[in-house]
Every structure is written in C-alpha cells, then in structure tokens.
Design a protein around this motif. Structure first.
Motif, PDB file in Angstrom:
ATOM      1  N   PRO A  78       0.843  -1.197   0.000  1.00  0.00           N
ATOM      2  CA  PRO A  78       0.000   0.000   0.000  1.00  0.00           C
ATOM      3  C   PRO A  78       0.883   1.254   0.000  1.00  0.00           C
ATOM      4  N   GLU A  79       0.338   2.336  -0.444  1.00  0.00           N
ATOM      5  CA  GLU A  79       1.108   3.579  -0.537  1.00  0.00           C
ATOM      6  C   GLU A  79       1.707   3.957   0.818  1.00  0.00           C
ATOM      7  N   GLY A  80       2.992   4.276   0.803  1.00  0.00           N
ATOM      8  CA  GLY A  80       3.669   4.706   2.017  1.00  0.00           C
ATOM      9  C   GLY A  80       4.229   3.578   2.862  1.00  0.00           C
ATOM     10  N   LYS A  81       4.029   2.329   2.430  1.00  0.00           N
ATOM     11  CA  LYS A  81       4.502   1.172   3.190  1.00  0.00           C
ATOM     12  C   LYS A  81       5.584   0.433   2.408  1.00  0.00           C
ATOM     13  N   SER A  82       6.509  -0.187   3.152  1.00  0.00           N
ATOM     14  CA  SER A  82       7.580  -0.947   2.494  1.00  0.00           C
ATOM     15  C   SER A  82       7.854  -2.277   3.178  1.00  0.00           C
ATOM     16  N   GLU A  83       7.169  -2.547   4.292  1.00  0.00           N
ATOM     17  CA  GLU A  83       7.291  -3.825   4.990  1.00  0.00           C
ATOM     18  C   GLU A  83       5.900  -4.331   5.340  1.00  0.00           C
ATOM     19  N   ILE A  84       5.772  -5.649   5.418  1.00  0.00           N
ATOM     20  CA  ILE A  84       4.461  -6.217   5.746  1.00  0.00           C
ATOM     21  C   ILE A  84       4.083  -5.931   7.198  1.00  0.00           C
ATOM     22  N   GLU A  85       2.792  -5.783   7.417  1.00  0.00           N
ATOM     23  CA  GLU A  85       2.212  -5.630   8.739  1.00  0.00           C
ATOM     24  C   GLU A  85       1.019  -6.574   8.830  1.00  0.00           C
ATOM     25  N   LEU A  86       0.656  -6.955  10.026  1.00  0.00           N
ATOM     26  CA  LEU A  86      -0.490  -7.847  10.204  1.00  0.00           C
ATOM     27  C   LEU A  86      -1.752  -7.194   9.630  1.00  0.00           C
ATOM     28  N   ASP A  87      -2.498  -7.962   8.863  1.00  0.00           N
ATOM     29  CA  ASP A  87      -3.759  -7.554   8.228  1.00  0.00           C
ATOM     30  C   ASP A  87      -3.566  -6.621   7.026  1.00  0.00           C
ATOM     31  N   MET A  88      -2.332  -6.380   6.623  1.00  0.00           N
ATOM     32  CA  MET A  88      -2.077  -5.502   5.477  1.00  0.00           C
ATOM     33  C   MET A  88      -2.492  -6.174   4.166  1.00  0.00           C
ATOM     34  N   GLN A  89      -3.068  -5.385   3.261  1.00  0.00           N
ATOM     35  CA  GLN A  89      -3.393  -5.879   1.931  1.00  0.00           C
ATOM     36  C   GLN A  89      -2.175  -5.710   1.024  1.00  0.00           C
ATOM     37  N   LEU A  90      -1.928  -6.703   0.190  1.00  0.00           N
ATOM     38  CA  LEU A  90      -0.828  -6.681  -0.759  1.00  0.00           C
ATOM     39  C   LEU A  90      -1.356  -7.013  -2.147  1.00  0.00           C
ATOM     40  N   ALA A  91      -0.590  -6.633  -3.166  1.00  0.00           N
ATOM     41  CA  ALA A  91      -0.913  -7.022  -4.542  1.00  0.00           C
ATOM     42  C   ALA A  91       0.241  -7.855  -5.078  1.00  0.00           C
ATOM     43  N   PHE A  92      -0.073  -9.029  -5.623  1.00  0.00           N
ATOM     44  CA  PHE A  92       0.921  -9.941  -6.175  1.00  0.00           C
ATOM     45  C   PHE A  92       0.770  -9.972  -7.690  1.00  0.00           C
ATOM     46  N   ALA A  93       1.839  -9.631  -8.403  1.00  0.00           N
ATOM     47  CA  ALA A  93       1.832  -9.668  -9.868  1.00  0.00           C
ATOM     48  C   ALA A  93       2.645 -10.871 -10.327  1.00  0.00           C
ATOM     49  N   VAL A  94       2.006 -11.756 -11.087  1.00  0.00           N
ATOM     50  CA  VAL A  94       2.620 -13.023 -11.490  1.00  0.00           C
ATOM     51  C   VAL A  94       2.573 -13.166 -13.007  1.00  0.00           C
ATOM     52  N   PRO A  95       3.710 -13.440 -13.654  1.00  0.00           N
ATOM     53  CA  PRO A  95       3.694 -13.660 -15.105  1.00  0.00           C
ATOM     54  C   PRO A  95       3.178 -15.056 -15.454  1.00  0.00           C
ATOM     55  N   ILE A  96       2.130 -15.111 -16.262  1.00  0.00           N
ATOM     56  CA  ILE A  96       1.558 -16.385 -16.708  1.00  0.00           C
ATOM     57  C   ILE A  96       1.190 -16.267 -18.180  1.00  0.00           C
ATOM     58  N   ASP A  97       1.719 -17.158 -18.986  1.00  0.00           N
ATOM     59  CA  ASP A  97       1.331 -17.238 -20.391  1.00  0.00           C
ATOM     60  C   ASP A  97       1.536 -15.911 -21.130  1.00  0.00           C
ATOM     61  N   GLY A  98       2.630 -15.219 -20.803  1.00  0.00           N
ATOM     62  CA  GLY A  98       2.943 -13.979 -21.505  1.00  0.00           C
ATOM     63  C   GLY A  98       2.238 -12.742 -20.999  1.00  0.00           C
ATOM     64  N   TYR A  99       1.435 -12.868 -19.936  1.00  0.00           N
ATOM     65  CA  TYR A  99       0.726 -11.726 -19.374  1.00  0.00           C
ATOM     66  C   TYR A  99       1.023 -11.624 -17.876  1.00  0.00           C
ATOM     67  N   ILE A 100       0.809 -10.426 -17.324  1.00  0.00           N
ATOM     68  CA  ILE A 100       0.984 -10.225 -15.887  1.00  0.00           C
ATOM     69  C   ILE A 100      -0.391 -10.275 -15.223  1.00  0.00           C
ATOM     70  N   TRP A 101      -0.572 -11.220 -14.334  1.00  0.00           N
ATOM     71  CA  TRP A 101      -1.833 -11.390 -13.602  1.00  0.00           C
ATOM     72  C   TRP A 101      -1.631 -10.837 -12.187  1.00  0.00           C
ATOM     73  N   THR A 102      -2.396  -9.823 -11.813  1.00  0.00           N
ATOM     74  CA  THR A 102      -2.242  -9.178 -10.509  1.00  0.00           C
ATOM     75  C   THR A 102      -3.435  -9.513  -9.622  1.00  0.00           C
ATOM     76  N   SER A 103      -3.148 -10.124  -8.491  1.00  0.00           N
ATOM     77  CA  SER A 103      -4.175 -10.547  -7.540  1.00  0.00           C
ATOM     78  C   SER A 103      -3.961  -9.856  -6.201  1.00  0.00           C
ATOM     79  N   LEU A 104      -4.997  -9.840  -5.375  1.00  0.00           N
ATOM     80  CA  LEU A 104      -4.910  -9.225  -4.053  1.00  0.00           C
ATOM     81  C   LEU A 104      -4.777 -10.288  -2.965  1.00  0.00           C
ATOM     82  N   GLU A 105      -3.959  -9.994  -1.973  1.00  0.00           N
ATOM     83  CA  GLU A 105      -3.709 -10.907  -0.863  1.00  0.00           C
ATOM     84  C   GLU A 105      -3.709 -10.115   0.443  1.00  0.00           C
TER      85      GLU A 105
END
Length: 215
Positions: free
Chosen positions: A94-121
C-alpha cells in the motif's frame, strides 16, 4: 370462494413468496456458496475448483557458528518482511509502506502465459521471536486467481536454520485451469516452485548484507 379455498390460496402465495426469496438469495450468493433451507447433507459440495493441494518446500542451512546464524536469521526475516520472497513475481505494498504488517493488503503480480496477472492478498499471520522464530501467512482475497495462501517459516536451532515455504491452493475458474496445462502439469510445476522458493528464501541466510541492512 369458501374459507377453505382462500386458505389454500394464501398457502400457495406464501410458498411462492418463500421460493422467490430463496431464489434471490441463491443468485446473490458468491460462486460455490450453498444456500439451503436446512443443514447441508454435503457441506463441501459447493467446491468449484480442484481440490486444495499443499506444495511444500524445506531448506536447511548450517552456518559456521551460532552468532553467525543469529545474524543470518534476522537478515532472512528482514527480507521476508520486505517481501523479497520470489524470483519471478513482484509484490506491491500500500502507498507509504515498504514492509508487511499484520492484516495488510498486498498485490501480487505473477507472469503467466505472456501476461501479468495481478491478484490481491492479505497478511493473515505475522509472528516473530527475535533470533530464532518467524512465521507469516499471506492469504488470497476474493480478487485472486487462486484460493489459498502462502506460509513462510524460519526456525533457528543453534547454528542451523530451517526455512519452509508452503503453498496451499486451488486454481479459481475453468479458464485459468485450462491455461495451467492440466492438473498433472499444474501439480508438478507447483511442487517444483515450492522447493525453489524455499531455496531462494534460504539464500538470504548466506547472502551479503545489502546497503542499509543492519544485520
């Protein structure tokens, strides 16, 4: 009409009204969620993906002495907190953050089949006992190509550190399952990925300190 005929008509209207309400509830329920008027006979019937699979990786690293192991362990923890955990994917904070915190939302971008798939965690577990124990769990949110979570652990015993990476998941949606190349290929690749990720995480133990790192 007779009183008996009116009562029958009222019962039909009530039944139809209940049916309408039931149908609406079924329509608004998320995919795979069962809606019933009694306790379900098969509570797992709603599963829409493949069975959840556990893909485990484990790497044991022996250091020269206990002091070195402690320094290495805390370096590993720091880099996991920074989400330096994958060699081919990217994690966004999230904006302004650089380390994980408990309950923090993150976005994971994963390359699959030539495209970038971005999911929320989301960070659902974050435990750290300085110098000898660390555990975090990153769980998939609804906006994700998988249903499951990543679990990363580290334990130091003397001059030995054990790193674990568990990937528990099922692919969401028929289309993404099709892109995976079939169930066997999917399971083989993920088993390999889990061990490779564990090895990558363990490499932080023996890596040189980066500029700005205090350990």
């Amino acid at each position: 009409p007779s009183n008996s005929e009116v009562n029958v008509q009222k019962e039909k209207i009530t039944s139809m009204g209940q049916l309408a309400v039931f149908c609406v509830r079924c329509c608004i329920a998320p995919t795979g969620v069962q809606v019933s008027t009694s306790w379900p006979k098969d509570p797992f019937k709603g599963q829409v993906g493949w069975d959840e699979k556990v893909f485990r990786g484990k790497t044991v690293v022996g250091l020269s002495d206990e002091k070195t192991a402690i320094v290495a362990f805390e370096r590993f923890v720091k880099r996991v907190r920074l989400m330096d955990i994958f060699f081919s994917s990217k994690v966004y904070f999230p904006e302004g953050k650089s380390e994980i915190e408990l309950d923090m939302q993150l976005a994971f971008a994963v390359p699959i089949d030539g495209y970038i798939w971005t999911s929320l965690e989301r960070v659902s577990v974050l435990e750290h006992r300085p110098n000898d124990y660390f555990l975090t769990c990153i769980s998939a949110e609804q906006e994700n190509i998988v249903d499951g979570y990543y679990r990363i652990g580290g334990i130091r015993e003397g001059k030995t550190v054990t790193v674990t990476f568990d990937k528990v998941q099922s692919l969401n949606g028929r289309a993404i399952r099709g892109l995976s190349g079939g169930k066997l290929r999917y399971e083989t690749q993920n088993a390999k990925f889990a061990q490779e990720t564990s090895d990558y995480l363990a490499s932080h133990l023996t890596a040189e300190a980066k500029p700005g790192e205090c350990v």
